[in-house]
Design a protein around this motif. Structure first.
Motif, PDB file in Angstrom:
ATOM      1  N   ALA A   1       0.994  -1.172  -0.061  1.00 64.08           N
ATOM      2  CA  ALA A   1       0.000  -0.049  -0.119  1.00 64.08           C
ATOM      3  C   ALA A   1       0.938   1.087  -0.099  1.00 64.08           C
ATOM      4  N   MET A   2       1.929   1.210   0.688  1.00 63.51           N
ATOM      5  CA  MET A   2       2.818   2.393   0.659  1.00 63.51           C
ATOM      6  C   MET A   2       3.412   2.690  -0.512  1.00 63.51           C
ATOM      7  N   ALA A   3       4.080   1.489  -1.050  1.00 65.87           N
ATOM      8  CA  ALA A   3       4.788   1.546  -2.383  1.00 65.87           C
ATOM      9  C   ALA A   3       3.687   1.958  -3.491  1.00 65.87           C
ATOM     10  N   ALA A   4       2.448   1.634  -3.663  1.00 65.60           N
ATOM     11  CA  ALA A   4       1.546   2.070  -4.597  1.00 65.60           C
ATOM     12  C   ALA A   4       1.165   3.546  -4.282  1.00 65.60           C
ATOM     13  N   THR A   5       1.190   4.209  -2.955  1.00 67.64           N
ATOM     14  CA  THR A   5       1.119   5.643  -2.852  1.00 67.64           C
ATOM     15  C   THR A   5       2.330   6.394  -3.262  1.00 67.64           C
ATOM     16  N   MET A   6       3.376   5.735  -3.129  1.00 63.70           N
ATOM     17  CA  MET A   6       4.792   6.264  -3.705  1.00 63.70           C
ATOM     18  C   MET A   6       4.652   6.343  -5.295  1.00 63.70           C
ATOM     19  N   ILE A   7       4.130   5.422  -5.856  1.00 65.67           N
ATOM     20  CA  ILE A   7       4.007   5.681  -7.468  1.00 65.67           C
ATOM     21  C   ILE A   7       2.978   7.034  -7.659  1.00 65.67           C
ATOM     22  N   ASP A   8       2.063   6.833  -6.837  1.00 67.73           N
ATOM     23  CA  ASP A   8       0.806   7.881  -7.075  1.00 67.73           C
ATOM     24  C   ASP A   8       1.425   9.357  -6.968  1.00 67.73           C
ATOM     25  N   LEU A   9       2.336   9.487  -6.020  1.00 74.34           N
ATOM     26  CA  LEU A   9       2.670  10.728  -5.567  1.00 74.34           C
ATOM     27  C   LEU A   9       4.083  11.318  -6.436  1.00 74.34           C
ATOM     28  N   SER A  10       4.718  10.297  -7.276  1.00 76.01           N
ATOM     29  CA  SER A  10       5.882  10.499  -7.861  1.00 76.01           C
ATOM     30  C   SER A  10       5.654  11.820  -8.883  1.00 76.01           C
ATOM     31  N   PRO A  11       4.770  12.142  -9.654  1.00 71.67           N
ATOM     32  CA  PRO A  11       4.798  13.118 -10.429  1.00 71.67           C
ATOM     33  C   PRO A  11       4.947  14.445  -9.758  1.00 71.67           C
ATOM     34  N   TYR A  12       4.741  14.630  -8.411  1.00 68.23           N
ATOM     35  CA  TYR A  12       4.673  15.975  -7.892  1.00 68.23           C
ATOM     36  C   TYR A  12       6.012  16.191  -7.504  1.00 68.23           C
ATOM     37  N   ASP A  13       7.072  17.096  -8.123  1.00 65.25           N
ATOM     38  CA  ASP A  13       8.271  17.360  -7.940  1.00 65.25           C
ATOM     39  C   ASP A  13       8.277  18.555  -6.655  1.00 65.25           C
ATOM     40  N   PHE A  14       7.171  18.876  -6.134  1.00 63.79           N
ATOM     41  CA  PHE A  14       7.210  19.793  -5.100  1.00 63.79           C
ATOM     42  C   PHE A  14       7.452  19.137  -3.506  1.00 63.79           C
ATOM     43  N   ILE A  15       7.447  17.571  -3.790  1.00 63.34           N
ATOM     44  CA  ILE A  15       7.811  17.088  -2.701  1.00 63.34           C
ATOM     45  C   ILE A  15       9.359  16.760  -2.585  1.00 63.34           C
ATOM     46  N   THR A  16       9.823  17.210  -1.516  1.00 62.34           N
ATOM     47  CA  THR A  16      11.260  17.420  -1.793  1.00 62.34           C
ATOM     48  C   THR A  16      12.031  16.381  -0.786  1.00 62.34           C
ATOM     49  N   ARG A  17      11.301  15.846  -0.049  1.00 58.14           N
ATOM     50  CA  ARG A  17      11.959  14.636   0.929  1.00 58.14           C
ATOM     51  C   ARG A  17      10.754  13.796   1.143  1.00 58.14           C
ATOM     52  N   ARG A  18      11.205  12.427   0.747  1.00 55.28           N
ATOM     53  CA  ARG A  18      10.389  11.405   0.678  1.00 55.28           C
ATOM     54  C   ARG A  18      10.850   9.951   1.459  1.00 55.28           C
ATOM     55  N   THR A  19      10.469   9.818   2.888  1.00 55.50           N
ATOM     56  CA  THR A  19      11.160   8.502   3.512  1.00 55.50           C
ATOM     57  C   THR A  19       9.974   7.635   3.858  1.00 55.50           C
ATOM     58  N   GLY A  20      10.079   6.364   3.518  1.00 58.99           N
ATOM     59  CA  GLY A  20       9.124   5.177   4.087  1.00 58.99           C
ATOM     60  C   GLY A  20       9.952   4.447   4.942  1.00 58.99           C
ATOM     61  N   LEU A  21       9.072   4.079   5.930  1.00 58.40           N
ATOM     62  CA  LEU A  21       9.578   3.163   6.930  1.00 58.40           C
ATOM     63  C   LEU A  21       9.004   1.782   7.245  1.00 58.40           C
ATOM     64  N   ASP A  22       9.657   1.000   7.382  1.00 59.54           N
ATOM     65  CA  ASP A  22       8.571  -0.370   8.038  1.00 59.54           C
ATOM     66  C   ASP A  22       8.382  -0.159   9.430  1.00 59.54           C
TER      67      ASP A  22
END
Length: 531
Positions: free
Chosen positions: A241-262
């Motif tokens: 679910a987190m990985a799929a959300t990352m795909i959906d958010l990837s077009p938005y370059d105004f996100i400048t820090r992105r960290t996913g944790l288990d």
């Protein structure tokens, strides 16, 4: 790497090195050779160098290179020592570590032309400090270990997201020639203000693990620090679910820090105390500009308290930057709409704390001093869910062995404009190296220095890590920090490999620069000699 000079006694080279850099800058004790020759992991194939040479000026380096090559001594280049892929550990006994930590001068800061020129041994913390009076930053995110990691080390190993912000390099070839790239190479008033001047020679030397040339200095592109920053954190039930959300958010370059944790990292993230994390978040809250951002920050902290990560499994922490508070608010609204499809929002204390803490190498150990090692992989964004499932399946398969040895696994996940990064990590109880102990605070070093070794568990970690690397290889992953761990030469097309061998043969025909690194890349001349 063999020649008639290989029969010369190593003392002849050491005498020459002392003449060039001075007696105190040539280290030959067993302790020094072991310390500077090791990185953050255990490598059976690594050997101690004959000496460690520590130049303090750029002019000394070409002389050292010429002396080493003439005496058939291999050169392995060390920056801050934060490698975990055997990036500089010697593979040959007749070798030196060239430690460039003494090349730590800021050459020039030019806010108008938007570049900083600096020596390769500068840490990223020095870069931040030099740019702070100008309210400027470099064009890509420095590594988390930037209090110790050097600019030259990062450029040799690569960082996620690419290095288009590197405008030019000054480097030494194996023959001792000093070369500049980009506009810095101009004979008249050369300055590193653009990379695009003839063929992109700068790119050739990025991510080369020091096999093509030794970096002396770099020019980096600058931009003004964003006026508005807004943060958000989201919890998910599964990696997919987190990985799929990352795909959906990837077009938005105004996100400048992105960290996913288990789940493990989410619950043990405060490797400093929760009190310190909340205090750090409060500092950031006070700095956030605009009434809306400030009120949100304080409300998040009040709602989160000391248990802001309670019940969180997989978590995604984001930072949005823009030229105005309104634009940042619009951006975070888009983020929240997308993330809410699969996750839930919770107080964004962690990304604020990360911002306030800045650089930290504490991540390289578990909260109770456990050893840590990561296996990095990069993928096209569209494969994120597939990679998440395959990685989860790997750990299910090996769960019994890991439980038997009390090995814990975790993930750090990231995404950018064109990639998905999955970096599974192993934690286990084992003795710490001098590299770890010297980098820790005095209090923690005293606390952890008596941890005992665990050879059997360590061997299992090595086995599991190799298997995970091989799984990623079979799936077609690419990697940063190739070093001596990832099999780069077998992973690329044969015609590409031949081109790189030809380049190596031109720049370093006898393979004296970092032999064994970059997947063991060698010049054809050396290969033919070995045959």
């Amino acid at each position: 790497m063999t020649s008639p000079s290989a029969s010369l006694p190593i003392s002849a080279f050491l005498d020459e090195a002392v003449r060039i850099v001075g007696q105190d800058a040539v280290l030959t004790t067993e302790g020094d050779r072991a310390y500077y020759g090791n990185d953050l992991f255990f490598w059976d194939e690594r050997v101690d160098p004959l000496a460690v040479v520590r130049p303090t000026t750029r002019e000394q380096v070409p002389a050292i290179v010429r002396a080493a090559v003439s005496h058939d001594v291999a050169i392995y280049v060390r920056g801050g020592g934060m490698s975990y892929t055997n990036g500089y550990g010697p593979a040959l006994t007749r070798s030196i570590i060239l430690d460039l930590g003494g090349l730590n001068r800021i050459i020039e800061v030019d806010p108008l032309n938007r570049f900083i020129a600096l020596e390769a041994g500068c840490t990223w913390a020095q870069v931040v400090q030099a740019l702070a009076p100008h309210n400027m930053v470099v064009d890509f995110a420095p590594p988390l270990s930037g209090s110790h990691s050097t600019v030259g080390g990062a450029l040799a190993q690569n960082v996620p997201g690419g290095m288009q912000g590197v405008l030019g390099l000054e480097l030494v070839r194996a023959n001792g020639d000093v070369v500049r790239t980009g506009s810095w190479a101009a004979r008249i008033n050369g300055k590193p203000f653009t990379r695009n001047y003839g063929p992109d020679l700068t790119g050739l030397f990025l991510g080369d693990n020091g096999t093509f040339g030794i970096k002396l200095a770099a020019g980096l592109h600058l931009k003004h620090r964003a006026k508005a920053q807004v943060y958000a954190s989201f919890a998910f039930e599964t990696y997919e679910a987190m990985a799929a959300t990352m795909i959906d958010l990837s077009p938005y370059d105004f996100i400048t820090r992105r960290t996913g944790l288990d789940p493990y990292e989410s619950q043990s993230i405060a490797k400093v105390s929760m009190k310190d994390a909340v205090a750090a978040a409060a500092k950031i809250a006070g700095q956030e500009r605009g009434l809306t951002a400030g009120l949100r920050a304080m409300a998040d902290m009040a709602a989160g308290g000391l248990d802001f990560m309670a019940g969180v499994k997989w978590s995604l922490h984001l930072k949005v930057e823009s030229h105005s508070e309104r634009a940042a608010e619009d951006g975070i609204a888009i983020v929240k709409t997308i993330a809410a499809k699969r996750g839930r929002e919770f107080p964004a204390i962690l990304p604020r704390a990360r911002e306030a803490i800045g650089f930290s190498i504490r991540k390289f150990l578990g909260k109770d001093g456990e050893r840590w090692i990561a296996t990095s992989s990069m993928w096209p964004l569209g494969r994120a869910v597939e990679v998440a499932k395959a990685t989860e399946a790997f750990f299910v398969t090996h769960k019994a062995a890991m439980d038997r040895h009390k090995i814990i696994h975790s993930y750090v996940t990231n995404f950018g404009q064109h990639y998905f990064l999955s970096e599974p990590c192993f934690y286990w109880n084992d003795k710490l190296s001098d590299l770890h102990l010297r980098a820790l605070s005095a209090e923690e070093a005293a606390r952890f220095k008596s941890l005992s070794g665990a050879a059997e568990t360590r061997a299992m970690v090595r086995t599991l890590r190799d298997k995970l690397r091989d799984l990623f290889f079979d799936m077609g992953a690419v990697h940063i920090q190739i070093g001596g761990f990832y099999d780069f030469t077998k992973a690329i097309e044969p015609t590409t490999l031949r081109l790189l061998e030809d380049i190596k043969g031109t720049l370093d025909p006898t393979s004296h620069l970092s032999p064994g690194k970059l997947g063991g890349l060698k010049s054809k001349k050396v290969q033919n000699h070995e045959l």
